[in-house]
Motif scaffolding. Structure first.
Motif, mmCIF file in Angstrom:
data_model
loop_
_atom_site.group_PDB
_atom_site.id
_atom_site.type_symbol
_atom_site.label_atom_id
_atom_site.label_comp_id
_atom_site.label_asym_id
_atom_site.label_seq_id
_atom_site.Cartn_x
_atom_site.Cartn_y
_atom_site.Cartn_z
ATOM 1 N N ARG A 40 -0.732 -1.991 -8.690
ATOM 2 C CA ARG A 40 -1.559 -3.084 -8.151
ATOM 3 C C ARG A 40 -0.982 -3.626 -6.847
ATOM 4 N N THR A 41 0.339 -3.730 -6.797
ATOM 5 C CA THR A 41 0.975 -4.295 -5.605
ATOM 6 C C THR A 41 0.847 -3.365 -4.411
ATOM 7 N N VAL A 42 1.101 -2.082 -4.615
ATOM 8 C CA VAL A 42 0.976 -1.113 -3.520
ATOM 9 C C VAL A 42 -0.459 -1.095 -2.999
ATOM 10 N N GLU A 43 -1.418 -1.072 -3.896
ATOM 11 C CA GLU A 43 -2.822 -1.052 -3.473
ATOM 12 C C GLU A 43 -3.191 -2.324 -2.712
ATOM 13 N N ASP A 44 -2.683 -3.458 -3.162
ATOM 14 C CA ASP A 44 -3.053 -4.731 -2.547
ATOM 15 C C ASP A 44 -2.496 -4.850 -1.128
ATOM 16 N N VAL A 45 -1.232 -4.484 -0.936
ATOM 17 C CA VAL A 45 -0.632 -4.665 0.390
ATOM 18 C C VAL A 45 -1.133 -3.637 1.401
ATOM 19 N N LEU A 46 -1.679 -2.511 0.915
ATOM 20 C CA LEU A 46 -2.168 -1.475 1.826
ATOM 21 C C LEU A 46 -3.684 -1.479 1.955
ATOM 22 N N ARG A 47 -4.352 -2.422 1.291
ATOM 23 C CA ARG A 47 -5.814 -2.504 1.391
ATOM 24 C C ARG A 47 -6.220 -2.761 2.848
ATOM 25 N N GLY A 48 -7.085 -1.901 3.370
ATOM 26 C CA GLY A 48 -7.524 -2.025 4.747
ATOM 27 C C GLY A 48 -6.580 -1.393 5.751
ATOM 28 N N VAL A 49 -5.427 -0.891 5.285
ATOM 29 C CA VAL A 49 -4.441 -0.264 6.168
ATOM 30 C C VAL A 49 -4.449 1.252 5.992
ATOM 31 N N ARG A 50 -4.338 1.692 4.741
ATOM 32 C CA ARG A 50 -4.394 3.123 4.448
ATOM 33 C C ARG A 50 -4.868 3.327 3.017
ATOM 34 N N GLU A 51 -5.507 4.437 2.790
ATOM 35 C CA GLU A 51 -6.003 4.761 1.455
ATOM 36 C C GLU A 51 -4.839 5.174 0.570
ATOM 37 N N VAL A 52 -4.880 4.745 -0.680
ATOM 38 C CA VAL A 52 -3.810 5.038 -1.630
ATOM 39 C C VAL A 52 -4.397 5.721 -2.857
ATOM 40 N N SER A 53 -3.769 6.826 -3.272
ATOM 41 C CA SER A 53 -4.113 7.444 -4.552
ATOM 42 C C SER A 53 -2.881 7.367 -5.442
#
Length: 303
Positions: A141-154
């Motif tokens: 959740r944390t990785v997805e939240d801080v990178l939202r709008g910056v880079r796609e995360v899988s």
């Protein structure tokens, strides 16, 4: 005095806000080396951990009850509360659930230390999380939240057993699929209860970012020493790492790295040490009292 339960604490702050609070404390000049040591008090059944801290006009203490190894009492291994107090008056202001605070704080610390590196690229990021428990999921959740709008995360989880109610793909630890996922991952998170290495050098990219958060004693580790050999190694504080970070301490004992080459989270966050994008970076965290206080203040302020 306000009392906040588990759900209230989790709902009060976003992962990004917790990350920002930790980074701001370091940028504003806080020195983690001044943080009081975690106190461990033996009890007739288990032990109590006390984590007191003072930070920029506030003080607080986390009090944890730890069940002993082999306990058959049907309660969580770790339970506790966080008491937030006024910095000058020392008046108790908020008591909050410590498990929820730790669930927010632990991934926030790990991500805060490498945030600039994670945000330096706009390419998609493959993240593998070893360990599908509470902390593994909180890191996702944390990785997805801080990178939202910056880079796609899988995100792919690696686990010994099939996790219940997991909203992400998973593969079994030790399988070819797990090795393939680890070999492709730009970000690898270790959030297990293992005391011996579960990841070795040959499974990882030479430029991977590795966050090791599970082991927190000087004689336990999740990473083989060869993972740290030649890597840029970050810790929250060298003194705390010597006492509690087995991943680093054992690697140093085995000659895979030297303590004088280890850098601190504060040096990286403040831009005093640059991380080489072509090298592996390993950030080993153990959890420190100031981190709980930094996040607890934000939780209380948002209510």
């Amino acid at each position: 005095m306000r009392i906040m339960d588990y759900s209230e604490v989790l709902a009060a702050v976003t992962p990004s806000a917790a990350v920002d609070a930790l980074r701001r404390a370091l940028i504003d000049g806080f020195d983690p080396a001044t943080d009081p040591r975690r106190q461990k008090v033996g009890l007739p059944h288990g032990e109590m951990h006390l984590l007191p801290a003072a930070l920029d006009g506030a003080v607080g203490v986390k009090v944890l009850g730890i069940q002993p190894a082999g306990s058959v009492v049907d309660v969580p291994l770790v339970q506790g509360s966080y008491l937030l107090m006024g910095g000058e008056t020392l008046t108790p202001e908020v008591v909050m659930d410590a498990a929820a605070l730790t669930e927010i704080r632990t991934p926030a610390v790990a991500v805060a230390g490498v945030l600039d590196r994670l945000r330096a690229s706009s390419e998609s990021l493959e993240c593998v999380i070893v360990g599908a428990g509470i902390q593994g999921r909180a890191h996702a959740r944390t990785v997805e939240d801080v990178l939202r709008g910056v880079r796609e995360v899988s995100v792919t989880f690696v686990s010994r057993h099939e996790p219940a109610d997991l909203a992400y793909p998973w593969v079994r630890l030790g399988s070819d699929a797990a090795n393939d996922a680890l070999g492709k991952a730009g970000l690898v998170v270790l959030a297990t209860s293992a005391g011996e290495p579960v990841v070795v050098d040959r499974q990882l990219r030479p430029d991977a970012t590795v966050l090791a958060v599970g082991a927190h004693t000087a004689d336990t580790r999740e990473l083989h020493e060869d993972v740290l050999r030649g890597a840029q190694v970050i810790v929250e504080d060298v003194g705390a790492a010597r006492r509690e970070a087995g991943d680093v301490a054992i690697a140093a004992e085995k000659g895979a790295l030297a303590w004088d080459g280890v850098v601190t989270m504060a040096e990286v966050v403040r831009g005093e040490v640059a991380l080489d994008p072509a090298r592996r970076v390993v950030f080993k965290t153990v959890g420190m009292p100031w981190e709980d206080l930094a996040v607890a203040r934000v939780v209380a302020d948002r209510v």
